[in-house]
Motif scaffolding. Structure first.
Motif, mmCIF file in Angstrom:
data_model
loop_
_atom_site.group_PDB
_atom_site.id
_atom_site.type_symbol
_atom_site.label_atom_id
_atom_site.label_comp_id
_atom_site.label_asym_id
_atom_site.label_seq_id
_atom_site.Cartn_x
_atom_site.Cartn_y
_atom_site.Cartn_z
ATOM 1 N N ARG A 57 -14.292 45.401 -27.694
ATOM 2 C CA ARG A 57 -14.283 47.026 -27.768
ATOM 3 C C ARG A 57 -14.215 47.462 -26.578
ATOM 4 N N LEU A 58 -15.300 47.162 -25.860
ATOM 5 C CA LEU A 58 -15.339 47.583 -24.401
ATOM 6 C C LEU A 58 -14.423 47.613 -23.414
ATOM 7 N N SER A 59 -14.121 46.197 -23.480
ATOM 8 C CA SER A 59 -12.851 45.908 -22.528
ATOM 9 C C SER A 59 -11.489 46.903 -22.955
ATOM 10 N N GLY A 60 -11.381 46.857 -24.258
ATOM 11 C CA GLY A 60 -9.930 47.579 -24.954
ATOM 12 C C GLY A 60 -10.320 49.187 -24.422
ATOM 13 N N ALA A 61 -11.513 49.646 -24.295
ATOM 14 C CA ALA A 61 -11.672 50.974 -23.989
ATOM 15 C C ALA A 61 -11.559 51.299 -22.408
ATOM 16 N N VAL A 62 -12.094 50.396 -21.581
ATOM 17 C CA VAL A 62 -11.717 50.520 -20.113
ATOM 18 C C VAL A 62 -10.321 50.432 -20.062
ATOM 19 N N GLN A 63 -9.691 49.388 -20.762
ATOM 20 C CA GLN A 63 -8.219 49.352 -20.513
ATOM 21 C C GLN A 63 -7.481 50.732 -21.039
ATOM 22 N N ILE A 64 -7.927 51.422 -22.179
ATOM 23 C CA ILE A 64 -7.077 52.486 -22.482
ATOM 24 C C ILE A 64 -7.479 53.581 -21.454
ATOM 25 N N ALA A 65 -8.795 53.825 -21.054
ATOM 26 C CA ALA A 65 -8.984 54.883 -19.934
ATOM 27 C C ALA A 65 -8.274 54.517 -18.568
ATOM 28 N N ALA A 66 -8.342 53.466 -18.066
ATOM 29 C CA ALA A 66 -8.015 53.112 -16.873
ATOM 30 C C ALA A 66 -6.284 53.080 -17.019
ATOM 31 N N GLY A 67 -5.911 52.513 -18.002
ATOM 32 C CA GLY A 67 -4.609 52.633 -18.327
ATOM 33 C C GLY A 67 -3.836 54.078 -18.209
ATOM 34 N N LEU A 68 -4.739 54.904 -18.714
ATOM 35 C CA LEU A 68 -4.127 56.352 -18.737
ATOM 36 C C LEU A 68 -4.030 57.051 -17.426
ATOM 37 N N LEU A 69 -5.314 56.943 -16.720
ATOM 38 C CA LEU A 69 -5.321 56.927 -15.371
ATOM 39 C C LEU A 69 -4.309 56.621 -14.438
ATOM 40 N N LEU A 70 -4.086 55.178 -14.517
ATOM 41 C CA LEU A 70 -2.937 54.876 -13.892
ATOM 42 C C LEU A 70 -1.542 55.424 -14.171
ATOM 43 N N ALA A 71 -1.273 55.461 -15.584
ATOM 44 C CA ALA A 71 -0.097 56.037 -15.964
ATOM 45 C C ALA A 71 0.243 57.320 -15.459
ATOM 46 N N VAL A 72 -0.711 58.427 -15.248
ATOM 47 C CA VAL A 72 -0.588 59.688 -14.972
ATOM 48 C C VAL A 72 -0.952 59.786 -13.469
ATOM 49 N N GLY A 73 -1.233 58.764 -12.739
ATOM 50 C CA GLY A 73 -1.327 58.635 -11.485
ATOM 51 C C GLY A 73 -2.691 59.166 -10.779
ATOM 52 N N ARG A 74 -3.461 59.556 -11.827
ATOM 53 C CA ARG A 74 -4.799 59.921 -11.147
ATOM 54 C C ARG A 74 -5.865 58.936 -10.990
ATOM 55 N N MET A 75 -6.463 58.815 -9.859
ATOM 56 C CA MET A 75 -7.220 57.682 -9.322
ATOM 57 C C MET A 75 -6.552 56.463 -9.578
ATOM 58 N N PRO A 76 -5.349 56.200 -9.182
ATOM 59 C CA PRO A 76 -4.695 55.058 -9.537
ATOM 60 C C PRO A 76 -5.372 53.629 -8.947
ATOM 61 N N ARG A 77 -5.911 53.775 -7.726
ATOM 62 C CA ARG A 77 -6.365 52.597 -7.133
ATOM 63 C C ARG A 77 -7.399 52.210 -7.843
ATOM 64 N N PRO A 78 -8.518 52.911 -8.119
ATOM 65 C CA PRO A 78 -9.727 52.324 -9.095
ATOM 66 C C PRO A 78 -9.278 51.995 -10.201
ATOM 67 N N ALA A 79 -8.361 52.677 -11.122
ATOM 68 C CA ALA A 79 -7.773 52.285 -12.325
ATOM 69 C C ALA A 79 -7.164 51.175 -12.158
ATOM 70 N N ALA A 80 -6.277 50.662 -11.269
ATOM 71 C CA ALA A 80 -5.718 49.304 -11.201
ATOM 72 C C ALA A 80 -6.836 48.300 -10.871
ATOM 73 N N LEU A 81 -7.898 48.804 -10.027
ATOM 74 C CA LEU A 81 -8.898 47.558 -10.007
ATOM 75 C C LEU A 81 -9.667 47.367 -11.215
#
Length: 177
Positions: A57-81
């Protein structure tokens, strides 16, 4: 921002959003496959939850949050990491082609493993992408270079001003009082 970034980031993030939602909603389906990877991670990283389902679940939550950040271009570098960090254990848990006996399933798992490896490469490129803006490392190196150049210019101007003053001092010392 380039059109390729505007289009490419959401495309790269889409798989993580879908997979993250599935992991958050139904961790029981993924937990048995994740157990061999989660157990050693939990032993080494004490902040991770003890339950495999909670780790999924934690991994999934990180994927959702980071995926949204990457998709909208907010903090894309940390999101990609962050996405890359979740992709490694996900791939090792879910696509263990080397353990498959059936040649058809082995080939299918190898394809998924290589697909995830390709996505990891894309995430690493996205994590390194500065969006045409200079990186912090580049900026700091150039700031240091500019400071050194300015210091040399100040030193030269001081020397240039000191020479005539020194000559005047010598002339004054030679004059009778």
């Amino acid at each position: 921002m380039s059109l390729l970034r505007v289009v490419g980031r959401p495309m790269l993030a889409s798989m993580f959003l879908a997979g993250g939602l599935e992991s958050v909603r139904n961790p029981r389906e993924v937990a048995p496959a994740a157990e061999p990877v989660v157990r050693p991670l939990v032993d080494r990283v004490p902040v991770l939850p003890d339950s495999t389902e909670q780790a999924v679940r934690l991994s999934g939550a990180v994927q959702i949050a980071a995926g949204l950040l990457l998709a909208v271009g907010r903090m894309p570098r940390p999101a990609a990491l962050a996405l890359a960090a979740t992709l490694v254990p996900t791939t090792l848990a879910g696509h263990r082609f080397w353990e498959e006996e059936d040649p058809g399933r082995r080939a299918q798992q190898r394809i998924h493993f290589l697909k995830n490896l390709s996505m990891l490469g894309g995430l690493l490129i996205a994590a390194d992408d500065t969006g045409a803006a200079p990186s912090l490392l580049w900026r700091s190196r150039h700031a240091a270079h500019d400071l050194r150049r300015d210091a040399r210019l100040v030193q030269r101007s001081l020397r240039a001003g000191a020479r005539p003053a020194s000559a005047v001092g010598r002339v004054r010392a030679a004059l009778p009082r």
